[in-house]
Scaffold this active site. Structure first.
Site, mmCIF file in Angstrom:
data_model
loop_
_atom_site.group_PDB
_atom_site.id
_atom_site.type_symbol
_atom_site.label_atom_id
_atom_site.label_comp_id
_atom_site.label_asym_id
_atom_site.label_seq_id
_atom_site.Cartn_x
_atom_site.Cartn_y
_atom_site.Cartn_z
ATOM 1 N N LYS A 109 0.823 -1.202 0.000
ATOM 2 C CA LYS A 109 0.000 0.000 0.000
ATOM 3 C C LYS A 109 0.861 1.258 0.000
ATOM 4 O O LYS A 109 0.452 2.295 -0.544
ATOM 5 C CB LYS A 109 -0.938 -0.035 1.204
ATOM 6 C CG LYS A 109 -1.928 -1.200 1.172
ATOM 7 C CD LYS A 109 -2.777 -1.243 2.418
ATOM 8 C CE LYS A 109 -3.781 -2.395 2.375
ATOM 9 N NZ LYS A 109 -3.131 -3.706 2.323
ATOM 10 N N GLU B 64 -1.922 6.533 8.760
ATOM 11 C CA GLU B 64 -2.528 7.641 8.047
ATOM 12 C C GLU B 64 -3.684 8.170 8.886
ATOM 13 O O GLU B 64 -4.145 7.494 9.821
ATOM 14 C CB GLU B 64 -3.022 7.201 6.665
ATOM 15 C CG GLU B 64 -4.131 6.179 6.701
ATOM 16 C CD GLU B 64 -4.506 5.665 5.307
ATOM 17 O OE1 GLU B 64 -3.706 5.862 4.374
ATOM 18 O OE2 GLU B 64 -5.586 5.067 5.176
ATOM 19 N N HIS C 275 -12.628 -3.620 10.859
ATOM 20 C CA HIS C 275 -12.093 -3.236 9.548
ATOM 21 C C HIS C 275 -12.276 -4.322 8.500
ATOM 22 O O HIS C 275 -11.630 -4.297 7.450
ATOM 23 C CB HIS C 275 -10.613 -2.844 9.658
ATOM 24 C CG HIS C 275 -10.338 -1.874 10.755
ATOM 25 N ND1 HIS C 275 -10.804 -0.578 10.747
ATOM 26 C CD2 HIS C 275 -9.666 -2.016 11.925
ATOM 27 C CE1 HIS C 275 -10.416 0.035 11.850
ATOM 28 N NE2 HIS C 275 -9.745 -0.804 12.576
ATOM 29 N N ARG D 23 -6.442 -8.716 -7.063
ATOM 30 C CA ARG D 23 -7.020 -10.061 -6.960
ATOM 31 C C ARG D 23 -8.535 -9.941 -7.070
ATOM 32 O O ARG D 23 -9.088 -8.851 -7.140
ATOM 33 C CB ARG D 23 -6.660 -10.686 -5.610
ATOM 34 C CG ARG D 23 -7.080 -9.791 -4.429
ATOM 35 C CD ARG D 23 -6.864 -10.446 -3.085
ATOM 36 N NE ARG D 23 -6.993 -9.530 -1.970
ATOM 37 C CZ ARG D 23 -8.132 -9.133 -1.430
ATOM 38 N NH1 ARG D 23 -9.278 -9.555 -1.937
ATOM 39 N NH2 ARG D 23 -8.148 -8.308 -0.395
#
Length: 661
Positions: free
Chosen positions: A115, A190, A225, A282
């Protein structure tokens, strides 16, 4: 291609095999030792053992998977999702072995699988991004923070940090979980956006320059999450925003010369600003909602693209709306505690039956009746998908199918899913990632209607228990209800922590009469079906008895009662308490089977502890679970060590509570 190996397990392996068979391909499964008799193994033409149980020893061993493919004569490998699906080194090794890789080029995976590197690439392409935060220099002004694993997905390795004092512990936990799940402990931070929407774009690209953007999906309802309910298209987006997301997704795919199926994920703030999150290289868990809306088989398209086929220049037009719910073996009211045991029954009404008005119901699962749900892997039992002409109809069809499903043997999140789908915020499409933070307590609390339904379920269980079996000898059946009235009989059951007492008396003929329930009349009662008239309304209750292992006391009988009022699991209460159920005050028992992965630093008998302090960490079903001190006091015993596998109910430690002043 002639033979396809799926480097995965569970429902995604079963789903890929279904398409492979339809295309005339032979199928090969791989399996760990706990999965030796799993449905995906039984469903394949051939299967190869991967010795061991832990993912790191089995499904994450790319060398063993490639060796299995060559040994079984497979000429292609599909990775599914999770495990090795976003591992560029594995993809390259598959191609180096002369096998066809069903996925994007290894270079595209390398560019997007991390990421952090993907964000750098998107920043250069002008896609809006959230600014990263260095955890080493984070201040209170940076809170709240979201910690994320650089590799992989599925919510693993993610933490929300609202207190700087907790940052180090959460970083350590995120790194450990990411390393266990993906073999890579890299974590970044973040800003955490409150009340944002998780919206993604499904892309499909061939090797001839065509890239499709297959509309949007909303995946905002999440727990830990991890997505719980997904739908396509994402409702309520302005057309200009939808088009900009499509353009950004196509640009991301073209930037890395993408090929195959992928998903570009965005975070939409409350004021409608989109930010790039990540690109998953994917197939996604939630791909069926896109398949339903576009009338496509994405797995078939993946296979054709891998063989060099070209896509039409434009995708088909979307029709209707689709919603998917993930059915988990977990208890949402107990901090999402995963459940293990035997799945006796999983039946969803209407599955596979088309019907435009009522909606089409699809069920993707990796389990069949009688299969065991173990501790080593994700607790998802099935995905249930509804497709209908409108969002309202699709939501209604899905909630109706889930409410009527018969799920016996394990506690699940089914009731939470039904209540979520019927919640005013969801039906109005007011969606954001904080939904469960705000509403979980209300969605899991008992309601008066639920209490009344549980009482009726207990009545049905007692009447079914009292009924003679249909194959009993004639003399037994004639005497089943006795020839004269008897003294009232009493049966007791417990369900969800509440005890129910049922009193009834036998009649001269016909079913018994209930005592203390003037508004309820027994119309018929058999061992598996009880019919009651409740305040003038006829209700039917289906009853099943099963023996389940509880991990501590061997086996216990559980009674499953299903009706339009809901599903209930009841346990007969013995007349006398079992002395084995007594435990020393302050005992910390394992809430689930699992492996001890961490012990608090310096923890030893004699150490002082405070109420709520994390003492131990258990890993079960790919997630870490903290074991907290029940009170402030002194640790008097510690029976757990790192690497120790424990059963449900095992004694982990004992805390002696300090006397109150």
């Amino acid at each position: 291609m002639t033979s396809l190996l799926v480097a995965n397990r569970g429902e995604i392996a079963v789903r890929i095999f279904r398409t492979a068979r339809a295309l005339g391909l032979a199928t090969v499964a791989v399996h760990s030792d706990p999965d030796a008799d799993a449905l995906h193994v039984r469903d394949a033409d051939a299967a190869v053992r991967l010795p061991g149980a832990a993912p790191a020893d089995t499904y994450l061993r790319g060398d063993l998977v490639i060796k299995a493919a060559l040994a079984a004569g497979a000429d292609a490998i599909h990775p599914g999702y999770g495990f090795l699906s976003e591992n560029a080194e594995f993809a390259r090794a598959v191609e180096d072995a002369g096998l066809t890789w069903i996925g994007p080029p290894p270079e595209a995976i390398e560019a997007m699988a991390s990421k952090t590197r993907a964000k750098d690439l998107m920043r250069a392409a002008g896609v809006p991004l959230l600014d990263p935060v260095d955890p080493a220099t984070a201040t209170a002004a940076d809170l709240p923070l979201l910690l994320k694993a650089a590799a992989g997905g599925g919510g693993r390795g993610m933490r929300v940090v609202r207190d700087l004092d907790a940052l180090k512990e959460e970083l350590d936990g995120a790194r450990a979980e990411a390393r266990s799940a993906f073999g890579d402990g890299e974590v970044f931070a973040e800003p955490y956006v409150e009340r944002g929407r998780h919206v993604e774009v499904q892309i499909l690209a061939d090797s001839h320059g065509t890239v499709w953007a297959l509309s949007t999906r909303d995946c905002s309802l999440q727990r830990r999450h991890q997505k719980v309910i997904e739908e396509a298209p994402a409702p309520g987006l302005p057309e200009s925003l939808r088009e900009s997301l499509h353009q950004a997704a196509v640009a991301a795919a073209r930037a890395v010369s993408y090929r195959g199926a992928g998903t570009v994920e965005f975070l939409i703030t409350a004021d409608g600003r989109p930010y790039f999150l990540e690109m998953n290289t994917r197939l996604q868990v939630e791909h069926p909602v896109t398949e339903a809306v576009f009338g496509l088989d994405l797995v078939a398209l993946q296979l054709r693209i891998a063989e060099g086929a070209a896509l039409p220049l434009t995708p088909p037009a979307p029709t209707g709306h689709a919603v998917e719910a993930r059915l988990y073996a977990e208890d949402p009211a107990q901090d999402w505690r995963p459940q293990t045991g035997t799945l006796h029954t999983l039946a969803v009404p209407g599955a596979g039956i088309p019907g435009e008005a009522a909606g089409r119901i699809r069920v993707d699962t990796g389990f069949a009746d009688g299969d065991t749900v173990g501790i080593h892997y994700d607790p998802m039992l099935a995905k249930v998908i509804a497709h209908a002409p409108t969002r309202a109809e699709a939501v209604r069809a899905l909630s109706h199918a889930l409410a009527g499903a018969r799920i016996h043997g394990l506690t699940t999140n089914r009731e939470l899913l039904v209540r979520s789908l019927r919640h005013p915020e969801f039906t109005a499409a007011r969606l954001d990632t904080g939904f469960y933070e705000r509403h979980l307590a209300a969605l899991t609390e008992a309601t008066p209607a639920a209490a009344s339904a549980a009482t009726l379920a207990a009545l049905a269980a007692a009447l079914a228990d009292a009924a003679p079996a249909p194959d009993a000898p004639l003399t037994t059946r004639l005497g089943g209800w006795r020839n004269v009235r008897s003294q009232p009989q009493t049966r007791r059951y417990s369900a969800a922590g509440t005890e129910y007492e049922v009193r009834y008396e036998h009649a001269r003929s016909g079913p018994p009469h209930l005592v203390d329930h003037p508004g309820v009349r027994v119309l018929a009662a058999g061992p598996e079906l009880v019919t009651l008239e409740v305040e003038g309304i006829r209700r039917m209750f289906h009853v099943k008895h099963k023996s389940n292992t509880d991990g501590a006391d061997g086996y216990r009988t559980e009674i499953y009662v299903d009706s339009p009022l809901g599903a209930h699991t009841l346990i007969p209460v013995p007349r006398f308490a079992d002395p084995q159920n007594r435990t020393e005050p302050g005992s910390l028992l394992a809430p689930m089977p699992g492996t001890v992965v961490r012990v608090a630093e310096g923890l030893a008998p004699g150490a002082p502890v405070t109420a709520g302090q994390p003492l131990l960490w258990l890993e079960a079903m790919k997630m870490e679970h903290r074991i907290l001190s029940p009170a402030s006091g002194t640790l008097t015993a510690l029976h757990a060590t790192v690497g120790h596998q424990v059963e449900f109910g095992a004694l982990l430690a004992v805390v002696q509570e300090e006397p109150q002043s």
